[in-house]
Design an enzyme around this catalytic site. Structure first.
Site, mmCIF file in Angstrom:
data_model
loop_
_atom_site.group_PDB
_atom_site.id
_atom_site.type_symbol
_atom_site.label_atom_id
_atom_site.label_comp_id
_atom_site.label_asym_id
_atom_site.label_seq_id
_atom_site.Cartn_x
_atom_site.Cartn_y
_atom_site.Cartn_z
ATOM 1 C CB SER A 140 44.530 22.363 33.050
ATOM 2 O OG SER A 140 43.551 21.345 33.155
ATOM 3 C CE1 TYR A 153 42.039 26.197 36.067
ATOM 4 C CE2 TYR A 153 41.543 24.418 34.536
ATOM 5 C CZ TYR A 153 42.263 24.906 35.615
ATOM 6 O OH TYR A 153 43.195 24.107 36.230
HETATM 7 P P1 NAP Z 1 44.147 24.143 45.286
HETATM 8 O O1 NAP Z 1 44.151 22.877 46.042
HETATM 9 O O2 NAP Z 1 42.913 24.967 45.199
HETATM 10 O O3 NAP Z 1 45.342 25.054 45.838
HETATM 11 C C1 NAP Z 1 45.566 26.309 45.223
HETATM 12 C C2 NAP Z 1 46.770 26.982 45.850
HETATM 13 O O4 NAP Z 1 46.951 28.225 45.159
HETATM 14 C C3 NAP Z 1 46.592 27.290 47.321
HETATM 15 O O5 NAP Z 1 47.815 27.072 47.993
HETATM 16 C C4 NAP Z 1 46.244 28.783 47.310
HETATM 17 O O6 NAP Z 1 46.745 29.443 48.456
HETATM 18 C C5 NAP Z 1 47.029 29.273 46.114
HETATM 19 N N1 NAP Z 1 46.530 30.521 45.559
HETATM 20 C C6 NAP Z 1 45.292 30.789 45.060
HETATM 21 N N2 NAP Z 1 45.239 32.064 44.660
HETATM 22 C C7 NAP Z 1 46.451 32.617 44.901
HETATM 23 C C8 NAP Z 1 47.020 33.890 44.683
HETATM 24 N N3 NAP Z 1 46.295 34.890 44.150
HETATM 25 N N4 NAP Z 1 48.312 34.105 45.038
HETATM 26 C C9 NAP Z 1 49.050 33.117 45.592
HETATM 27 N N5 NAP Z 1 48.567 31.876 45.827
HETATM 28 C C10 NAP Z 1 47.284 31.637 45.471
HETATM 29 O O7 NAP Z 1 44.580 23.881 43.747
HETATM 30 P P2 NAP Z 1 45.438 22.678 43.105
HETATM 31 O O8 NAP Z 1 44.505 21.665 42.623
HETATM 32 O O9 NAP Z 1 46.552 22.308 44.008
HETATM 33 O O10 NAP Z 1 45.996 23.416 41.804
HETATM 34 C C11 NAP Z 1 47.334 23.806 41.646
HETATM 35 C C12 NAP Z 1 47.571 24.132 40.178
HETATM 36 O O11 NAP Z 1 47.336 22.961 39.378
HETATM 37 C C13 NAP Z 1 46.652 25.225 39.616
HETATM 38 O O12 NAP Z 1 47.381 26.047 38.744
HETATM 39 C C14 NAP Z 1 45.602 24.440 38.852
HETATM 40 O O13 NAP Z 1 45.023 25.185 37.812
HETATM 41 C C15 NAP Z 1 46.461 23.301 38.326
HETATM 42 N N6 NAP Z 1 45.669 22.108 37.966
HETATM 43 C C16 NAP Z 1 44.963 21.435 38.911
HETATM 44 C C17 NAP Z 1 44.227 20.322 38.542
HETATM 45 C C18 NAP Z 1 43.397 19.554 39.522
HETATM 46 O O14 NAP Z 1 42.594 18.701 39.094
HETATM 47 N N7 NAP Z 1 43.526 19.776 40.826
HETATM 48 C C19 NAP Z 1 44.232 19.892 37.205
HETATM 49 C C20 NAP Z 1 44.991 20.601 36.268
HETATM 50 C C21 NAP Z 1 45.707 21.712 36.668
HETATM 51 P P3 NAP Z 1 45.807 30.144 49.592
HETATM 52 O O15 NAP Z 1 44.892 29.101 50.125
HETATM 53 O O16 NAP Z 1 46.799 30.645 50.569
HETATM 54 O O17 NAP Z 1 45.078 31.240 48.884
#
Ligand code: NAP
Length: 245
Positions: A140, A153
């Site tokens: 991130s 985090y």
């Molecule tokens: P999100 O919308 O909350 O989606 C998270 C996904 O991860 C969901 O599909 C969830 O599936 C899955 N997940 C959570 N726990 C899990 C587990 N134990 N095993 C398998 N799957 C799991 O998050 P996002 O924003 O798309 O984030 C994706 C990645 O980008 C993450 O690594 C996050 O740290 C990174 N990131 C995001 C941002 C941002 O601003 N959004 C910024 C920097 C980095 P279920 O619903 O089926 O549990």
């Protein structure tokens, strides 16, 4: 040099950035393993849309924090598609609290999913990815910002960047690249939940393009790293954040 016949496994592809990556890599010719932990219907919907568009996809439930479930997911992918070429370590959670208030349970959970989960997939991928494959981890861009409440985090994501650099070296001789993508704020549940609209607006303006990232912005970067054009990028973290410092 094409992606035809190749398989991509994307953790956490039921929702958010992961679901968009699944659609993008399917459009780029990959067979897709849609992974989820809790959102079964959403995961099935992603796979159904991919197959409706002429692609191939299977859905596998696996908590990335559980090494046995991760191994079983790789087994299922190999049975369905014969092998795996790309592993995208997208699954992640974010809990924001000052260190002084952070509970043990929350700390253990964020380490288990973000760090141990990434490690579990990296280990399985290092053992089983076909030569010429790609491992793409998720960090991130908040790492550089020292924002209060992000401590645990950011600690998991900094560890993932270190793991990425070492694993890239360990893949010598296999033609497998290992990189990380570090998004800035992206409009998904993970970022939006619990934030006021004022805070969201302020964070959207932190980059000179003055908008939030969209899942498509990040899926494009992953598609570049996963496809033939990204072949010479190895051991790097790509900060996809619109220029946020
Ligand atoms: P999100 O919308 O909350 O989606 C998270 C996904 O991860 C969901 O599909 C969830 O599936 C899955 N997940 C959570 N726990 C899990 C587990 N134990 N095993 C398998 N799957 C799991 O998050 P996002 O924003 O798309 O984030 C994706 C990645 O980008 C993450 O690594 C996050 O740290 C990174 N990131 C995001 C941002 C941002 O601003 N959004 C910024 C920097 C980095 P279920 O619903 O089926 O549990």
């Amino acid at each position: 040099m094409s992606n035809e016949g190749k398989t991509a496994l994307i953790t956490g592809s039921s929702r958010g950035i992961g679901a968009t990556i699944a659609h993008r890599l399917a459009a780029d010719g990959f067979k897709i393993v849609v992974n989820y932990a809790g959102s079964a219907d959403a995961a099935q919907e992603v796979a159904d849309k991919i197959t409706a568009a002429g692609g191939e996809a299977i859905v596998v439930k696996a908590n990335v924090a559980d090494p046995k479930a991760v191994a079983a997911m790789f087994d299922a992918a190999e049975r369905a598609f014969g092998g795996i070429d790309v592993a995208v370590n997208n699954a992640g959670i974010m809990t924001l609290k000052p260190v002084a208030d952070f509970e043990d349970d929350d700390f253990e959970k964020i380490i288990a999913i973000n760090l141990k989960g990434t490690f579990n997939i990296c280990r399985e991928a290092a053992r089983r990815l076909r030569d010429g494959g790609r491992i793409i981890n998720f960090s991130s861009s908040v790492i550089g910002m020292r924002m209060p409440t992000y401590g645990p985090y950011i600690a998991t994501k900094a560890a993932v960047e270190g793991l990425t650099q070492v694993l890239a070296q360990e893949m010598r001789g296999r033609g497998i690249t290992v990189n990380a993508v570090a998004p800035g704020p992206v409009a998904t549940a993970l970022f939006l939940q619990g934030k006021s609209s004022e805070l969201i607006d302020r964070m959207a303006k932190m980059n000179p393009l003055e908008r939030l990232g969209q899942p498509e912005d990040i899926a494009r970067v992953v598609a570049f790293l996963a496809g033939p054009e990204g072949a010479w990028i190895n051991g790097q973290t790509l900060r996809a954040n619109g220029g946020m410092c």
